[in-house]
Design an enzyme around this catalytic site. Structure first.
Site, PDB file in Angstrom:
ATOM      1  CG  ASP A  13       0.478  -2.398  -2.335  1.00 51.02           C
ATOM      2  OD1 ASP A  13       0.507  -1.597  -3.272  1.00 51.02           O
ATOM      3  OD2 ASP A  13       1.417  -3.186  -2.081  1.00 51.02           O
ATOM      4  CE  LYS A 115       3.712  -1.777  -4.215  1.00 49.01           C
ATOM      5  NZ  LYS A 115       3.720  -3.174  -3.776  1.00 49.01           N
ATOM      6  CB  CYS A 160       4.091  -2.498   0.387  1.00 42.30           C
ATOM      7  SG  CYS A 160       4.369  -4.026  -0.578  1.00 42.30           S
TER       8      CYS A 160
HETATM    9  C1  VGL Z   1       2.813  -6.738   0.298  1.00 39.27           C
HETATM   10  C2  VGL Z   1       3.573  -8.842   0.774  1.00 39.27           C
HETATM   11  C3  VGL Z   1       3.537  -9.169  -0.571  1.00 39.27           C
HETATM   12  C4  VGL Z   1       2.406  -5.401   0.814  1.00 39.27           C
HETATM   13  C5  VGL Z   1       2.787  -7.052  -1.041  1.00 39.27           C
HETATM   14  O1  VGL Z   1       1.634  -4.689   0.122  1.00 39.27           O
HETATM   15  O2  VGL Z   1       2.840  -5.038   1.933  1.00 39.27           O
HETATM   16  N1  VGL Z   1       3.222  -7.646   1.198  1.00 39.27           N
HETATM   17  N2  VGL Z   1       3.151  -8.268  -1.464  1.00 39.27           N
END
Ligand code: VGL
Ligand code: ZN
Length: 223
Positions: A13, A115, A160
């Site tokens: 991410d 995702k 994540c």
């Molecule tokens: C994430 C919070 C919400 C992450 C993703 O990538 O850690 N954290 N969505």
């Protein structure tokens, strides 16, 4: 550090919304110093033949958005699958905020796995959605490709990256988190909990430099 042909770098991410806003782009759920992982991940990627990226990819009115519930970010709700932290709206599908950070230089990345694309379930982990049951398909992909050892980096350490590392380990992959190639959201207690959870599952935490240290290097041996 001897890397193997069955190793893969899993970049979690590294998207504009998880980095401080730059030129008006991104920053919706900015992880402090999130963009600072980019140069180190670029360097790591040069060392690994196999690189897989993930992309948080939410529809409007996603269950993880505080606005969906008329609540404030960082409050928590009880979802059918368990507690769900609520976030500012982030990584909306097809927006600039959801795009991978423009400074990532990984032309040889083999897969971009999306995702969190179902409205009623979040997915922190790259392997299993937040019901800890619904697979994303990544474990099957890695097995079919013969990839066995995973080096994890990216954002965020305490969400994540944490859940991806533990699921990867539980699904039978040798899983190592490259700590300095991650940054944390840092909600109260979240980093301590992550450290404890990784230790409990025997997921090792290395430094990125451990991947380029030679075995003969006296500084080698961490982790
Ligand atoms: C994430 C919070 C919400 C992450 C993703 O990538 O850690 N954290 N969505
Ligand atoms: Zn998200």
């Amino acid at each position: 550090m001897n890397l193997r042909p069955t190793d893969a770098l899993l970049v979690i991410d590294v998207q504009n919304d998880f980095c401080p806003a730059a030129n008006g782009i991104g920053g919706a759920l900015a992880v402090p110093e999130g963009d600072q992982v980019v140069p180190i991940i670029n360097k790591l990627a040069q060392r690994l033949e196999h690189v897989i990226l993930t992309q948080d990819w939410h529809p409007p009115q996603h269950i993880s958005f505080a606005t969906t519930h008329h609540l404030q970010p960082y409050e928590s709700i009880e979802a059918p699958y368990g507690p769900q932290t609520l976030w500012p709206e982030h990584c909306l599908q097809h927006t600039e905020g959801a795009a991978l950070h423009a400074a990532l230089e990984i032309p040889h990345a083999e897969l971009i796995l999306r995702k969190g694309f179902r409205r009623h379930i979040d997915s922190y982990s790259a392997f299993l959605e937040n019901d800890h049951t619904t697979p994303t398909g990544l474990a099957g992909y890695l097995r079919e490709r013969g990839l066995k050892r995973l080096f994890l980096c990216g954002l965020a350490y305490d969400f994540c990256v944490r859940y991806s590392a533990i699921d990867g380990h539980n699904l039978g992959f040798e899983t190592i988190v490259l700590e300095d190639a991650t940054r944390a959201v840092n909600l109260p207690g979240s980093v301590d909990e992550t450290n404890a959870a990784l230790a409990q599952h025997e997921v090792r935490r290395w430094k990125a430099a451990d991947l380029w240290a030679k075995k003969s290097d006296p500084s080698f041996g961490a982790g």
